[in-house]
Design an enzyme around this catalytic site. Structure first.
Site: not given
Ligand code: 13P
Length: 259
Positions: A14, A16, A99, A101, A171, A177, A217, A239
């Site tokens: 992903n 982002k 998600h 976020e 998640e 993150g 992570s 990430g």
């Protein structure tokens, strides 16, 4: 497209709000070689602006290109929104919905997420539904209640047939993150709980075939231990999917188990 006939591992990056079109094309071209040697499903959820060029670069490879969000409306005067048909038209074969976020920063409620899920599956779009508890909820010991509410409300009115289009991504918000992944034991326990819930509502066959990804992570160092768990079928990687090197290592961490 990801075939849904068996529980093949699925690892999705992903991205982002990162990368340019040129970077996406180069990344896909290099990743294509990794995909050839790996009997799993590999996907990249890219920003809207690079779906078309990433999908073009992925044509003929084993990499699926998807979107990270879509509108709950089919079309109309909704400035700034992008529809399911539009992402499909651009070359997306899957979409991430719900998600954390989007839930946290863009106020997406369980109701809106359900509307998006219904819109996606009605368009025959493969859908990665993200669920997960916050740190506060985790500390309060209410993880199962939170996940149950999300699963039941976000997947409300999804039929048994349409469940074949769904991938679940657990998640935990506290792991996203932060560098602090859930332990393999915690993640497995939670995945088992989700699979049981799905079995109770949509039947054992659907639950047995449902891919449940872990996200939060994920790194080359912890990927192998997580994938050792029976109910962890792959990852949604943030990430570490931005670097070809670390994403490749995560993909390769499962090779040992498949053979
Ligand atoms: P990180 O892998 O950066 O923790 O992000 C996880 C995530 O949000 C994937 O959707």
């Amino acid at each position: 497209m990801f075939p849904e006939s068996m529980r093949v591992r699925k690892i999705i990056g992903n991205w982002k709000m990162y990368k340019t079109i040129a970077e996406a094309k180069a990344f896909v071209a290099s990743l294509a070689f990794v995909a050839i040697n790996n009997p799993i499903h590999i996907g990249l959820a890219v920003p809207f602006t690079m779906i078309a060029s990433a999908a073009e670069a992925a044509r003929g490879t084993l990499i699926a290109i998807g979107a990270q969000n879509m509108s709950d409306e089919a079309e109309g005067p909704y400035t700034g929104e992008v529809s399911c048909q539009m992402i499909k038209d651009a070359g997306a074969s899957f979409v991430i919905i719900g998600h954390s976020e989007r839930r946290r920063l863009f106020q997406e409620t369980d109701f809106i997420i359900n509307r998006k899920v219904i819109r996606a599956v009605n368009s025959n779009m493969q859908t990665v539904l993200c669920i997960g508890e916050t740190l506060e909820e985790y500390n309060q010991g209410v993880t199962k209640e939170v996940l149950k509410k999300q699963i039941m409300e976000n997947l409300q009115a999804v039929t048994v047939e349409q469940m074949k289009l769904i991938t679940l991504a657990y998640e935990p918000v506290w792991a996203i993150g932060t560098g602090q992944s859930a332990t393999a034991e915690i993640a497995e326990h939670t995945h088992q709980f989700c699979r049981e819930l799905i079995a109770n509502k949509w039947g054992k066959n659907i639950a047995d075939h449902l891919v449940i990804q872990y996200g939060g992570s994920v790194k080359p160092e912890n990927a192998g231990g997580l994938l050792d768990q029976i109910d962890i079928d792959g990852f949604l990687v943030g990430g570490a999917s931005l670097s070809l090197d670390s994403f490749t290592k995560i993909i390769q961490s499962q090779q040992i188990k498949v053979s």
